[in-house]
Design an enzyme around this catalytic site. Structure first.
Site, PDB file in Angstrom:
ATOM      1  N   LYS A 272       0.880  -1.167   0.000  1.00 56.61           N
ATOM      2  CA  LYS A 272       0.000   0.000   0.000  1.00 56.61           C
ATOM      3  C   LYS A 272       0.921   1.220   0.000  1.00 56.61           C
ATOM      4  CE  LYS A 272      -1.900   3.013   1.906  1.00 56.61           C
ATOM      5  NZ  LYS A 272      -1.761   4.454   1.510  1.00 56.61           N
TER       6      LYS A 272
ATOM      7  N   GLY B 124       6.450   4.727   8.364  1.00 56.58           N
ATOM      8  CA  GLY B 124       5.650   5.945   8.315  1.00 56.58           C
ATOM      9  C   GLY B 124       5.769   6.692   9.622  1.00 56.58           C
ATOM     10  N   SER B 125       4.747   7.461   9.934  1.00 63.71           N
ATOM     11  CA  SER B 125       4.829   8.308  11.122  1.00 63.71           C
ATOM     12  C   SER B 125       4.556   7.500  12.392  1.00 63.71           C
ATOM     13  CB  SER B 125       3.817   9.442  11.007  1.00 63.71           C
ATOM     14  OG  SER B 125       2.521   8.898  10.974  1.00 63.71           O
TER      15      SER B 125
ATOM     16  N   GLY C 231       1.843   4.537  13.156  1.00 62.17           N
ATOM     17  CA  GLY C 231       2.393   3.299  13.699  1.00 62.17           C
ATOM     18  C   GLY C 231       1.570   2.790  14.881  1.00 62.17           C
TER      19      GLY C 231
ATOM     20  N   GLU D 247       8.859   1.018  11.362  1.00 62.17           N
ATOM     21  CA  GLU D 247       9.986   1.933  11.137  1.00 62.17           C
ATOM     22  C   GLU D 247       9.387   3.329  11.125  1.00 62.17           C
ATOM     23  OE1 GLU D 247      13.043   0.982  10.983  1.00 62.17           O
ATOM     24  OE2 GLU D 247      12.978  -1.115  10.398  1.00 62.17           O
TER      25      GLU D 247
ATOM     26  N   CYS E  60      13.749  10.093   7.235  1.00 59.18           N
ATOM     27  CA  CYS E  60      13.438   9.687   8.612  1.00 59.18           C
ATOM     28  C   CYS E  60      14.655   9.824   9.520  1.00 59.18           C
ATOM     29  CB  CYS E  60      12.898   8.280   8.627  1.00 59.18           C
ATOM     30  SG  CYS E  60      13.925   7.144   7.711  1.00 59.18           S
TER      31      CYS E  60
ATOM     32  N   GLU F  73       9.651  15.849  15.306  1.00 62.83           N
ATOM     33  CA  GLU F  73      10.123  15.656  13.933  1.00 62.83           C
ATOM     34  C   GLU F  73       9.458  16.687  13.024  1.00 62.83           C
ATOM     35  OE1 GLU F  73       8.722  12.220  11.653  1.00 62.83           O
ATOM     36  OE2 GLU F  73      10.825  11.788  11.207  1.00 62.83           O
TER      37      GLU F  73
HETATM   38  P1  NAD Z   1       2.061   8.391   7.468  1.00 66.67           P
HETATM   39  O1  NAD Z   1       2.130   7.623   8.716  1.00 66.67           O
HETATM   40  O2  NAD Z   1       1.100   9.488   7.366  1.00 66.67           O
HETATM   41  O3  NAD Z   1       1.736   7.424   6.242  1.00 66.67           O
HETATM   42  C1  NAD Z   1       2.469   6.251   5.991  1.00 66.67           C
HETATM   43  C2  NAD Z   1       1.579   5.263   5.294  1.00 66.67           C
HETATM   44  O4  NAD Z   1       0.550   4.857   6.193  1.00 66.67           O
HETATM   45  C3  NAD Z   1       0.876   5.804   4.053  1.00 66.67           C
HETATM   46  O5  NAD Z   1       0.853   4.797   3.082  1.00 66.67           O
HETATM   47  C4  NAD Z   1      -0.521   6.096   4.575  1.00 66.67           C
HETATM   48  O6  NAD Z   1      -1.521   6.068   3.587  1.00 66.67           O
HETATM   49  C5  NAD Z   1      -0.710   4.963   5.549  1.00 66.67           C
HETATM   50  N1  NAD Z   1      -1.735   5.204   6.573  1.00 66.67           N
HETATM   51  C6  NAD Z   1      -2.230   6.382   7.010  1.00 66.67           C
HETATM   52  N2  NAD Z   1      -3.157   6.171   7.982  1.00 66.67           N
HETATM   53  C7  NAD Z   1      -3.246   4.836   8.152  1.00 66.67           C
HETATM   54  C8  NAD Z   1      -3.989   3.996   9.026  1.00 66.67           C
HETATM   55  N3  NAD Z   1      -4.854   4.472   9.914  1.00 66.67           N
HETATM   56  N4  NAD Z   1      -3.799   2.660   8.940  1.00 66.67           N
HETATM   57  C9  NAD Z   1      -2.909   2.138   8.065  1.00 66.67           C
HETATM   58  N5  NAD Z   1      -2.184   2.875   7.205  1.00 66.67           N
HETATM   59  C10 NAD Z   1      -2.343   4.218   7.252  1.00 66.67           C
HETATM   60  O7  NAD Z   1       3.543   8.862   7.187  1.00 66.67           O
HETATM   61  P2  NAD Z   1       4.036   9.743   5.962  1.00 66.67           P
HETATM   62  O8  NAD Z   1       3.621  11.136   6.246  1.00 66.67           O
HETATM   63  O9  NAD Z   1       3.669   9.122   4.669  1.00 66.67           O
HETATM   64  O10 NAD Z   1       5.608   9.552   6.084  1.00 66.67           O
HETATM   65  C11 NAD Z   1       6.394  10.342   6.849  1.00 66.67           C
HETATM   66  C12 NAD Z   1       6.791   9.636   8.128  1.00 66.67           C
HETATM   67  O11 NAD Z   1       7.430   8.409   7.855  1.00 66.67           O
HETATM   68  C13 NAD Z   1       7.776  10.416   8.921  1.00 66.67           C
HETATM   69  O12 NAD Z   1       7.404  10.436  10.269  1.00 66.67           O
HETATM   70  C14 NAD Z   1       9.078   9.666   8.747  1.00 66.67           C
HETATM   71  O13 NAD Z   1      10.000   9.838   9.756  1.00 66.67           O
HETATM   72  C15 NAD Z   1       8.609   8.284   8.632  1.00 66.67           C
HETATM   73  N6  NAD Z   1       9.587   7.449   7.943  1.00 66.67           N
HETATM   74  C16 NAD Z   1      10.290   6.527   8.662  1.00 66.67           C
HETATM   75  C17 NAD Z   1      11.249   5.737   8.065  1.00 66.67           C
HETATM   76  C18 NAD Z   1      12.010   4.717   8.843  1.00 66.67           C
HETATM   77  O14 NAD Z   1      12.558   3.809   8.244  1.00 66.67           O
HETATM   78  N7  NAD Z   1      12.069   4.791  10.141  1.00 66.67           N
HETATM   79  C19 NAD Z   1      11.488   5.865   6.703  1.00 66.67           C
HETATM   80  C20 NAD Z   1      10.756   6.820   5.996  1.00 66.67           C
HETATM   81  C21 NAD Z   1       9.794   7.586   6.636  1.00 66.67           C
END
Ligand code: NAD
Length: 495
Positions: free
Chosen positions: A186, A238-239, A243, A261, A296, A397
């Site tokens: 996804k 993701g965030s 998470g 992550e 990240c 962040e």
């Molecule tokens: P996000 O959490 O908003 O989205 C990540 C993914 O989750 C997207 O595909 C989104 O559609 C999906 N999502 C959103 N709500 C959801 C839910 N309720 N259930 C399941 N999936 C859902 O994050 P973002 O804004 O896309 O990315 C930025 C964040 O990702 C930053 O905080 C960054 O630090 C982190 N990040 C971490 C790493 C790592 O390896 N640690 C790498 C890259 C990015």
């Protein structure tokens, strides 16, 4: 050769879900637009895959897993498919890079030289792992023989963010596929196109139907996957806020294993005896400004000995001033657009907060002054100095090209205390010519990766992941990633 502008205009944009080996019409009527951050115009419209589409993809993944069309291949057979997949990625490098640039606003110079090639490297590296994974024989007593073998977990859902869509997807596909799993990706709603194209290339490489599925969609699509009773494993990047939600969704459904992550606020600690302040300044500037700060593990906090702080801040600011954003489709552009208007506003909100919290701003153009393409989402590199202890801008962040500077008294204890004053623990760095000190401070920083007199080097051979709120449940990259996608089975024979 036609310009990147002409090639972008001629591009076939993938928008439909990829399920069971082909691009298909979605069941849902709901759509969402992906707005290109380069100029603020809609790039394409995508189906927001709903529970029906999620069910279809999970069924396809399950069928492929159950009948063994992939997991029962000899490991060398899986290796050959992944090697072919890597080859096709290389052949389609420019197309993948363009899709990624249109979606995310990354400079085309980066997507062609870093993002797309890195997918091929990752797939190739894991392809070579496929037929080199051995099981174990346990040191039992003489009356038994116990073997410990790895088995694929089954149907894996991979939920991926927008900051490095291709790279992070490949980190998950490599180890999940070579160990025989089915995968449903996804991608983030801001950046689905390159991943959809990737799935078609995998099929062309000979990956059996149903083994890799890609569902465009917003958060709700991810939530369906996270709560699905027939998904065996969820790997999420993701965030931190999302998470938490997917972890709850696992607990409320089938307790699928979850690997997270998440975010970061990584410190770069610089002592007065740093061996080369110019080299440090360069690594600090690129460590926060690369990819418009949307990394990240970006080195977003500079923790610097007060005796050299003015000098170092001036050097980093000078480098940052030379890194003004440009048109992502111009070959020479070094910084591109931020991913979306929403993300830009979020970061600008932090800049306003910085003022309220009393930080100074040695570097940072007003946003109106930076507009290489009308309507786009651009922000110049910014440095915030004299960040007060405990300020939100120094702890949270920001995920933009914004460095916060924290001065310390030169002692190791103080440096480590400030470096660890965050809920995150993804990365960190220490700059010192004193090896003992560098080593002690590196040990003191609570993070998944610490660099000594360098930053953000490394490759697919080393693990990526963090401590604390930066995540848990395994690592991406390296051989350790295989743990995320396999179960250990003991088979006991009493002799
Ligand atoms: P996000 O959490 O908003 O989205 C990540 C993914 O989750 C997207 O595909 C989104 O559609 C999906 N999502 C959103 N709500 C959801 C839910 N309720 N259930 C399941 N999936 C859902 O994050 P973002 O804004 O896309 O990315 C930025 C964040 O990702 C930053 O905080 C960054 O630090 C982190 N990040 C971490 C790493 C790592 O390896 N640690 C790498 C890259 C990015």
């Amino acid at each position: 050769m036609p310009s990147w502008f002409d090639r972008a205009a001629a591009l076939d944009l993938p928008t439909r879900p990829f399920i069971d080996g082909r691009s298909v019409a979605a069941h849902t009527d709901t759509t969402f637009d992906s707005v290109g951050p380069r100029d603020g115009r809609v790039v394409a419209s995508f189906p927001a895959c709903g529970s029906d589409d999620v069910d279809r993809a999970v069924r396809a993944g399950r069928a492929a897993f159950d009948d063994g069309r992939w997991r029962d291949l000899a490991p060398a057979g899986r290796k050959h498919v992944l090697l072919r997949f890597a080859e096709l990625v290389e052949q389609h490098r420019d197309e993948l890079a363009l899709l990624e640039t249109l979606d995310t606003g990354k400079p085309i110079g980066d997507t062609t030289s870093v993002d797309a090639p890195s997918v091929a490297t990752t797939l190739r590296w894991y392809a070579e792992v496929a037929d080199k994974l051995y099981g174990e024989v346990a040191p039992t007593g003489p009356d038994a023989l116990a073997t410990i073998t790895r088995e694929p977990v089954g149907v894996v859902a991979a939920i991926v963010p927008w900051n490095y869509p291709l790279i992070i997807t490949a980190w998950k596909l490599g180890p999940a596929l070579i160990t025989g799993n089915s995968v449903i990706v996804k991608p983030a709603e801001q950046s689905p196109m390159a991943t959809l194209r990737l799935a078609a290339l995998a099929a062309e490489a000979g990956l059996p139907d149903g083994v890799l599925n890609v569902l465009p969609g917003e958060g709700a699509t991810g939530a369906w996957l996270a709560g699905h009773a027939d998904v065996d494993k969820l790997t999420f990047t993701g965030s931190t806020a999302t998470g938490r939600k997917v972890l709850e969704a696992s607990a409320a459904s089938n307790l699928k294993g979850v690997s997270l992550e998440l975010g970061g606020k990584s410190p770069q600690v610089v002592f007065a005896d740093a061996p080369d302040l110019d080299a440090a300044a360069e690594a600090i500037a690129w460590g926060i400004f690369y990819n418009q700060g949307q990394t990240c593990h970006a080195g977003s906090r500079l923790v610097v000995d007060e005796r050299i702080a003015d000098e170092l801040v001036a050097k980093v600011s000078e480098l940052g001033a030379g890194l003004l954003p440009g048109d992502p489709l111009e070959a020479g552009t070094q910084l591109g657009a931020m991913v979306s208007r929403e993300q830009l506003e979020r970061v600008v909100g932090y800049l306003e907060l910085a003022e309220a919290e009393g930080a100074t701003r040695p570097l940072g153009e007003p946003r109106e002054a930076v507009a290489p393409v009308a309507g786009g989402c651009y922000l110049a590199p910014t440095v915030l100095d004299h960040v007060p202890e405990g300020a939100r801008i120094g702890r949270e962040e920001i995920f933009g090209p914004v460095l916060s500077v924290h001065r310390f008294d030169g002692s190791e204890a103080e440096a480590v205390r400030i470096a660890n004053a965050t809920e995150y623990g993804l990365a960190g760095a220490v700059w010192s010519a004193d090896h003992g000190r560098a080593e002690r401070v590196a040990r003191g920083i609570r993070a998944g990766a610490v660099y000594i007199n360098s930053f953000d080097v490394g490759d697919i051979t080393v693990p990526h992941g963090g401590y604390g709120s930066s995540g848990f449940g395994g690592r991406d990259k390296s051989l350790h990633a295989v743990d995320q996608y396999t179960e250990l089975k003991t088979t006991w024979r009493q002799l």
